[in-house]
Write an enzyme that holds these catalytic residues in place. Structure first.
Site, PDB file in Angstrom:
ATOM      1  N   LYS A   1       0.852  -1.197   0.000  1.00 32.86           N
ATOM      2  CA  LYS A   1       0.000   0.000   0.000  1.00 32.86           C
ATOM      3  C   LYS A   1       0.887   1.245   0.000  1.00 32.86           C
ATOM      4  O   LYS A   1       2.099   1.154   0.260  1.00 32.86           O
ATOM      5  CB  LYS A   1      -0.897  -0.009   1.242  1.00 32.86           C
ATOM      6  CG  LYS A   1      -0.117   0.099   2.559  1.00 32.86           C
ATOM      7  CD  LYS A   1      -0.985  -0.203   3.755  1.00 32.86           C
ATOM      8  CE  LYS A   1      -0.177  -0.068   5.037  1.00 32.86           C
ATOM      9  NZ  LYS A   1      -0.899  -0.607   6.198  1.00 32.86           N
TER      10      LYS A   1
ATOM     11  N   TYR B   1      16.203  30.947   5.605  1.00 31.41           N
ATOM     12  CA  TYR B   1      15.035  31.616   6.198  1.00 31.41           C
ATOM     13  C   TYR B   1      15.177  31.726   7.714  1.00 31.41           C
ATOM     14  O   TYR B   1      15.532  30.760   8.386  1.00 31.41           O
ATOM     15  CB  TYR B   1      13.762  30.821   5.912  1.00 31.41           C
ATOM     16  CG  TYR B   1      13.257  30.932   4.499  1.00 31.41           C
ATOM     17  CD1 TYR B   1      12.873  32.166   3.971  1.00 31.41           C
ATOM     18  CD2 TYR B   1      13.122  29.802   3.707  1.00 31.41           C
ATOM     19  CE1 TYR B   1      12.392  32.250   2.667  1.00 31.41           C
ATOM     20  CE2 TYR B   1      12.641  29.880   2.416  1.00 31.41           C
ATOM     21  CZ  TYR B   1      12.272  31.121   1.897  1.00 31.41           C
ATOM     22  OH  TYR B   1      11.795  31.192   0.616  1.00 31.41           O
TER      23      TYR B   1
HETATM   24  C1  LIG Z   1      -0.171  -1.615   6.836  1.00 30.57           C
HETATM   25  C2  LIG Z   1      -0.776  -2.897   7.274  1.00 30.57           C
HETATM   26  C3  LIG Z   1       0.029  -4.028   7.519  1.00 30.57           C
HETATM   27  C4  LIG Z   1       1.546  -3.997   7.453  1.00 30.57           C
HETATM   28  O1  LIG Z   1       2.100  -3.444   8.614  1.00 30.57           O
HETATM   29  P1  LIG Z   1       3.691  -3.404   8.791  1.00 30.57           P
HETATM   30  O2  LIG Z   1       3.941  -2.963  10.168  1.00 30.57           O
HETATM   31  O3  LIG Z   1       4.212  -2.452   7.786  1.00 30.57           O
HETATM   32  O4  LIG Z   1       4.181  -4.787   8.543  1.00 30.57           O
HETATM   33  C5  LIG Z   1      -0.608  -5.214   7.821  1.00 30.57           C
HETATM   34  N1  LIG Z   1      -1.946  -5.279   7.892  1.00 30.57           N
HETATM   35  C6  LIG Z   1      -2.747  -4.223   7.685  1.00 30.57           C
HETATM   36  C7  LIG Z   1      -4.212  -4.366   7.782  1.00 30.57           C
HETATM   37  C8  LIG Z   1      -2.185  -2.984   7.382  1.00 30.57           C
HETATM   38  O5  LIG Z   1      -2.976  -1.927   7.179  1.00 30.57           O
END
Ligand SMILES: *Cc1c(COP(=O)(O)O)cnc(C)c1O
Length: 381
Positions: A41, A270
């Site tokens: 994602k 700045y």
């Molecule tokens: C983002 C997510 C993960 C992965 O988490 P990590 O700590 O990056 O391994 C697993 N399950 C769900 C539902 C998530 O949203």
């Protein structure tokens, strides 16, 4: 040494060999009958979801996990064939996309379930879904207390098949919290209840990165791994426990665009939040907070030039960052500047920058913006 790129613009180098290494490292860490979902994602936490997904698919990852249907479709459009779970689930009016593109929604709302069931009926498809149970995260999911009612309701939807059941941990990185064990218990009870109601999911999963490492009893039939794949772990894994070996996947590099010698007492940037306390050599680097090099790092972070650390001086602006290279010999315009990465034993991790911003490494890599081109290593032929 890997070939360096002739393009020296501000860039993020994504080492797909290290991604593959981390994947196999995790594979070895969990037992061989546990499936691995690669969580890609948010553009694979900023690393580029298409390239990372393709590599993970060719390395044998079992599932991919994304947040939105748009992210899932991008992967299908790029030719990804393996199962994709969409964490945010179905949305009213978009059911046909899940059906046509073979994308599995997580399901936690009976109205969305009914709409999907209806669309599946029309399409003549029995649609696989993954039920999400909230066992304590408090975000989305059927509350574990309501699972019996939900089971009865969903059992009536004959065009849906509950292939998987999942939950998500809130505190798996914190060994002093008892919540994870409680979440595992609640989840296992919910699964037992579902089974009594005739729902027999093939895939049962709970663990994210810290869960998979710190709570082996949470492996069930699959682990959902994001951060560890990208070599991010120092700030999301509990300290002092056995963990898979990981290598960072993203480096952020730029070059010196401008160099000047100035005398003691001159201000930089700045607000003139830094002034030289000696005759100094200051270099300006074409990266700023629009690129994701956070303004909160002003006067706090460091970079690597010619194998040595140089401090960031003054405010980081939208497009530029100044560094003090007085103590580094033979610096020239065009020299490489490493903002995240390593060379000659010196290393700056995403975790280091995150800590300076009171954040976590995930936000650091996610935050490297689209202005920064991703260069994939090894070079594609
Ligand atoms: C983002 C997510 C993960 C992965 O988490 P990590 O700590 O990056 O391994 C697993 N399950 C769900 C539902 C998530 O949203």
């Amino acid at each position: 040494m890997r070939k360096t790129f002739d393009t020296k613009q501000t860039r993020a180098e994504i080492d797909l060999e290290n991604l593959a290494f981390n994947f196999h490292s995790i594979r070895k860490f969990v037992s061989s009958d546990v499936k691995v979902m690669g969580v890609v994602k948010a553009d694979a936490y900023g690393h580029g979801s298409i390239q990372c997904s393709k590599r993970l698919e060719s390395e044998g990852v079992d599932w991919l996990g994304v947040a939105s249907i748009e992210e899932a479709i991008e992967l299908r459009d790029s030719g990804i064939r393996i199962p994709i779970l969409c964490f945010r689930g179905s949305r009213l009016g978009l059911e046909s996309l899940f059906l046509d593109r073979d994308i599995t929604p997580s399901l936690f709302d009976i109205d969305r379930a009914r709409e999907l069931d209806h669309a599946a009926g029309i399409a003549g498809i029995r649609k696989k879904v993954h039920l999400k149970i909230d066992t304590g995260m408090g975000r989305v999911g059927v509350p574990y207390q309501n699972i019996a009612l939900f089971a009865d309701q969903i059992s009536g939807l004959s065009n849906l098949e509950v292939e998987g059941v999942m939950t998500h941990f809130a505190c798996a990185d914190d060994l002093t919290s008892e919540l994870t064990t409680l979440q595992i218990d609640r989840f296992n009870n919910a699964i037992a209840l579902l089974r009594e109601k005739g729902i027999r999911p093939r895939i049962i999963d709970m663990a994210n990165s810290p869960g998979a490492v710190a709570f082996p009893e949470s492996h069930a039939s699959m682990v959902r791994i994001g951060g560890l794949l990208y070599g991010l772990g120092d700030d999301v894994l509990p300290k002092g426990i056995d963990r898979p070996e990981l290598r960072p996947v993203m480096s952020v590099k730029s070059e010196i665009a401008f160099l000047k010698s100035i005398s003691s007492g001159e201000g930089i940037g700045y607000g003139q939040t830094f002034s030289t306390s000696r005759d100094s050599v200051i270099a300006t680097v074409p990266i700023g907070y629009y690129d994701g090099y956070r303004r909160a790092l002003s006067n706090r972070s460091r970079v690597i030039v010619n194998g040595r650390f140089a401090p960031v001086v003054g405010r980081i602006s939208m497009d530029w960052t100044a560094i003090d290279v007085t103590d580094i010999k033979n610096v020239r315009v065009g020299d490489e500047v490493i903002l995240i990465g390593n060379t000659d034993g010196n290393q700056i991790k995403a975790e280091e920058l995150a800590q300076l911003c009171e954040s976590i490494s995930y936000e650091t890599t996610c935050g490297i913006s689209k202005r920064v081109p991703r260069i994939y290593l090894p070079e594609m032929v």
